[in-house]
Scaffold this active site. Structure first.
Site, PDB file in Angstrom:
ATOM      1  N   CYS A   1       5.870   0.014   7.942  1.00  0.00           N
ATOM      2  CA  CYS A   1       5.437   1.180   7.176  1.00  0.00           C
ATOM      3  C   CYS A   1       6.594   1.605   6.272  1.00  0.00           C
ATOM      4  O   CYS A   1       7.741   1.681   6.727  1.00  0.00           O
ATOM      5  CB  CYS A   1       5.066   2.312   8.130  1.00  0.00           C
ATOM      6  SG  CYS A   1       4.530   3.812   7.290  1.00  0.00           S
ATOM      7  N   LEU A   2       6.291   1.880   5.008  1.00  0.00           N
ATOM      8  CA  LEU A   2       7.344   2.288   4.081  1.00  0.00           C
ATOM      9  C   LEU A   2       7.966   3.617   4.510  1.00  0.00           C
ATOM     10  O   LEU A   2       9.076   3.934   4.097  1.00  0.00           O
ATOM     11  CB  LEU A   2       6.776   2.401   2.660  1.00  0.00           C
ATOM     12  CG  LEU A   2       6.219   1.089   2.061  1.00  0.00           C
ATOM     13  CD1 LEU A   2       5.636   1.334   0.682  1.00  0.00           C
ATOM     14  CD2 LEU A   2       7.293   0.000   2.014  1.00  0.00           C
TER      15      LEU A   2
ATOM     16  N   HIS B   1      -4.640   0.904   7.537  1.00  0.00           N
ATOM     17  CA  HIS B   1      -3.309   1.531   7.660  1.00  0.00           C
ATOM     18  C   HIS B   1      -3.229   2.748   6.731  1.00  0.00           C
ATOM     19  O   HIS B   1      -2.763   3.815   7.127  1.00  0.00           O
ATOM     20  CB  HIS B   1      -2.247   0.485   7.300  1.00  0.00           C
ATOM     21  CG  HIS B   1      -0.828   0.963   7.368  1.00  0.00           C
ATOM     22  ND1 HIS B   1       0.074   0.526   8.329  1.00  0.00           N
ATOM     23  CD2 HIS B   1      -0.133   1.832   6.588  1.00  0.00           C
ATOM     24  CE1 HIS B   1       1.240   1.115   8.132  1.00  0.00           C
ATOM     25  NE2 HIS B   1       1.146   1.921   7.072  1.00  0.00           N
ATOM     26  N   GLU B   2      -3.708   2.585   5.482  1.00  0.00           N
ATOM     27  CA  GLU B   2      -3.617   3.681   4.500  1.00  0.00           C
ATOM     28  C   GLU B   2      -4.572   4.818   4.853  1.00  0.00           C
ATOM     29  O   GLU B   2      -4.225   5.996   4.707  1.00  0.00           O
ATOM     30  CB  GLU B   2      -3.897   3.160   3.085  1.00  0.00           C
ATOM     31  CG  GLU B   2      -2.963   2.061   2.587  1.00  0.00           C
ATOM     32  CD  GLU B   2      -1.485   2.359   2.777  1.00  0.00           C
ATOM     33  OE1 GLU B   2      -1.088   3.528   2.752  1.00  0.00           O
ATOM     34  OE2 GLU B   2      -0.714   1.395   2.988  1.00  0.00           O
TER      35      GLU B   2
ATOM     36  N   HIS C   1      -3.007   7.000   7.296  1.00  0.00           N
ATOM     37  CA  HIS C   1      -2.050   7.935   6.675  1.00  0.00           C
ATOM     38  C   HIS C   1      -2.770   9.199   6.191  1.00  0.00           C
ATOM     39  O   HIS C   1      -2.253  10.308   6.314  1.00  0.00           O
ATOM     40  CB  HIS C   1      -1.358   7.285   5.469  1.00  0.00           C
ATOM     41  CG  HIS C   1      -0.116   6.506   5.812  1.00  0.00           C
ATOM     42  ND1 HIS C   1       0.968   7.066   6.453  1.00  0.00           N
ATOM     43  CD2 HIS C   1       0.227   5.215   5.578  1.00  0.00           C
ATOM     44  CE1 HIS C   1       1.922   6.152   6.598  1.00  0.00           C
ATOM     45  NE2 HIS C   1       1.497   5.013   6.080  1.00  0.00           N
TER      46      HIS C   1
ATOM     47  N   GLY D   1       0.842  -1.199   0.000  1.00  0.00           N
ATOM     48  CA  GLY D   1       0.000   0.000   0.000  1.00  0.00           C
ATOM     49  C   GLY D   1       0.873   1.244   0.000  1.00  0.00           C
ATOM     50  O   GLY D   1       2.070   1.173   0.297  1.00  0.00           O
TER      51      GLY D   1
ATOM     52  N   GLN E   1       2.766  10.029   1.844  1.00  0.00           N
ATOM     53  CA  GLN E   1       4.060   9.329   1.860  1.00  0.00           C
ATOM     54  C   GLN E   1       4.949   9.733   0.685  1.00  0.00           C
ATOM     55  O   GLN E   1       6.148   9.495   0.707  1.00  0.00           O
ATOM     56  CB  GLN E   1       3.856   7.804   1.856  1.00  0.00           C
ATOM     57  CG  GLN E   1       3.186   7.299   3.134  1.00  0.00           C
ATOM     58  CD  GLN E   1       3.029   5.802   3.120  1.00  0.00           C
ATOM     59  OE1 GLN E   1       2.081   5.282   2.542  1.00  0.00           O
ATOM     60  NE2 GLN E   1       3.946   5.078   3.730  1.00  0.00           N
TER      61      GLN E   1
HETATM   62  O1  K1U Z   1       1.554   2.438   3.850  1.00  0.00           O
HETATM   63  C1  K1U Z   1       2.621   1.826   3.933  1.00  0.00           C
HETATM   64  O2  K1U Z   1       3.553   2.260   4.594  1.00  0.00           O
HETATM   65  C2  K1U Z   1       2.761   0.514   3.217  1.00  0.00           C
HETATM   66  C3  K1U Z   1       2.692  -0.674   4.175  1.00  0.00           C
HETATM   67  C4  K1U Z   1       1.233  -1.007   4.406  1.00  0.00           C
HETATM   68  C5  K1U Z   1       0.905  -2.080   5.371  1.00  0.00           C
HETATM   69  C6  K1U Z   1      -0.341  -2.603   5.360  1.00  0.00           C
HETATM   70  C7  K1U Z   1      -0.712  -3.596   6.221  1.00  0.00           C
HETATM   71  C8  K1U Z   1       0.178  -4.100   7.124  1.00  0.00           C
HETATM   72  C9  K1U Z   1       1.412  -3.580   7.154  1.00  0.00           C
HETATM   73  C10 K1U Z   1       1.782  -2.567   6.295  1.00  0.00           C
HETATM   74  C11 K1U Z   1       3.457  -1.830   3.582  1.00  0.00           C
HETATM   75  O3  K1U Z   1       3.313  -2.175   2.472  1.00  0.00           O
HETATM   76  S1  K1U Z   1       4.604  -2.603   4.607  1.00  0.00           S
HETATM   77  C12 K1U Z   1       5.453  -3.816   3.665  1.00  0.00           C
HETATM   78  C13 K1U Z   1       4.772  -4.988   3.082  1.00  0.00           C
HETATM   79  O4  K1U Z   1       4.969  -5.147   1.916  1.00  0.00           O
HETATM   80  C14 K1U Z   1       3.966  -6.044   3.747  1.00  0.00           C
HETATM   81  C15 K1U Z   1       3.326  -5.888   4.951  1.00  0.00           C
HETATM   82  C16 K1U Z   1       2.566  -6.904   5.498  1.00  0.00           C
HETATM   83  C17 K1U Z   1       2.460  -8.088   4.853  1.00  0.00           C
HETATM   84  C18 K1U Z   1       3.080  -8.255   3.663  1.00  0.00           C
HETATM   85  C19 K1U Z   1       3.836  -7.248   3.101  1.00  0.00           C
HETATM   86 ZN    ZN Z   2       2.542   3.272   6.278  1.00  0.00          ZN
END
Ligand code: K1U
Ligand code: ZN
Length: 199
Positions: free
Chosen positions: A88-89, A130-131, A134, A46, A51
């Protein structure tokens, strides 16, 4: 299409509440394209507009090869509850458990400006929440206990030096292909030095 810089913890834009996007213009469509490109380059599931330094109320996501762009999203229904780890990225190398609803129904506008509804469960439901956070200037670390947050703050203090100007630069090319569907399209010079962590 372009891979954009990702803003990291400490950049004030991550704490701003976005305003609804009045119209789906060519500028918004280009932003969405670039956000998909950036999310795939960062290997995320996401990415929300703040971001990448933008204030539009827009996010993209792709869980299980289901790319979606949500403009002016709102949650209509939430059900269930589960605690699971998130990252979180915008806060690399930091992880923590967050309690989220396990099923959500959301409404948003698509790239043609038409309203649509989606029902999501599991990781996709977690990602939407989560998004959406943000878009309201909220980060997953805000759900941490005081003790965990203090520990995290110290860890981020060390990590933040890798992101001068609160900017995370990505290498283009790590692109996950995505299908084009009707509802999805599928810097900074680092002048500012990292300051005290914002945790
Ligand atoms: O918004 C962001 O920072 C992106 C984040 C979103 C996220 C959603 C749900 C759970 C955790 C994080 C990410 O993409 S984190 C990295 C990721 O690729 C990932 C997270 C959880 C499971 C699988 C992959
Ligand atoms: Zn995030």
């Amino acid at each position: 299409m372009a891979v954009l810089d990702i803003r990291v913890l400490g950049d004030p834009i991550l704490r701003e509440r976005t305003a609804p996007t009045p119209a789906v213009t060519e500028d918004v469509r280009e932003l969405v394209e670039n956000m998909f490109e950036t999310m795939y380059a960062a290997e995320g599931i996401g990415l929300a507009a703040p971001q990448v330094g933008r204030t539009e109320r827009v996010f993209v996501m792709d869980v299980d090869e289901n790319p979606l762009a949500l403009i002016n999203p709102e949650i209509l229904q939430k059900e269930g509850s589960e605690r699971a780890e998130e990252g979180c990225l915008s806060i690399p190398e930091i992880f923590g458990d967050v309690e989220r609803a396990t099923r959500v129904v959301a409404r948003a506008i698509d790239l043609e400006g038409k309203p649509f509804e989606v029902e999501m469960t599991g990781l996709a439901a977690r990602c939407i929440q989560h998004e959406l956070d943000h878009l309201d200037g909220k980060l997953f670390i805000d759900y941490m206990s005081l003790i965990k947050r203090k520990f995290t703050s110290r860890k981020w203090e060390k990590e933040a030096v890798n992101y001068p100007g609160f900017v995370r630069k990505l290498e283009p090319g790590k692109s996950r292909s995505h299908r084009v569907r009707s509802r999805a399209t599928t810097s900074s010079d680092g002048a500012r030095a990292p300051s005290e962590p914002e945790l």
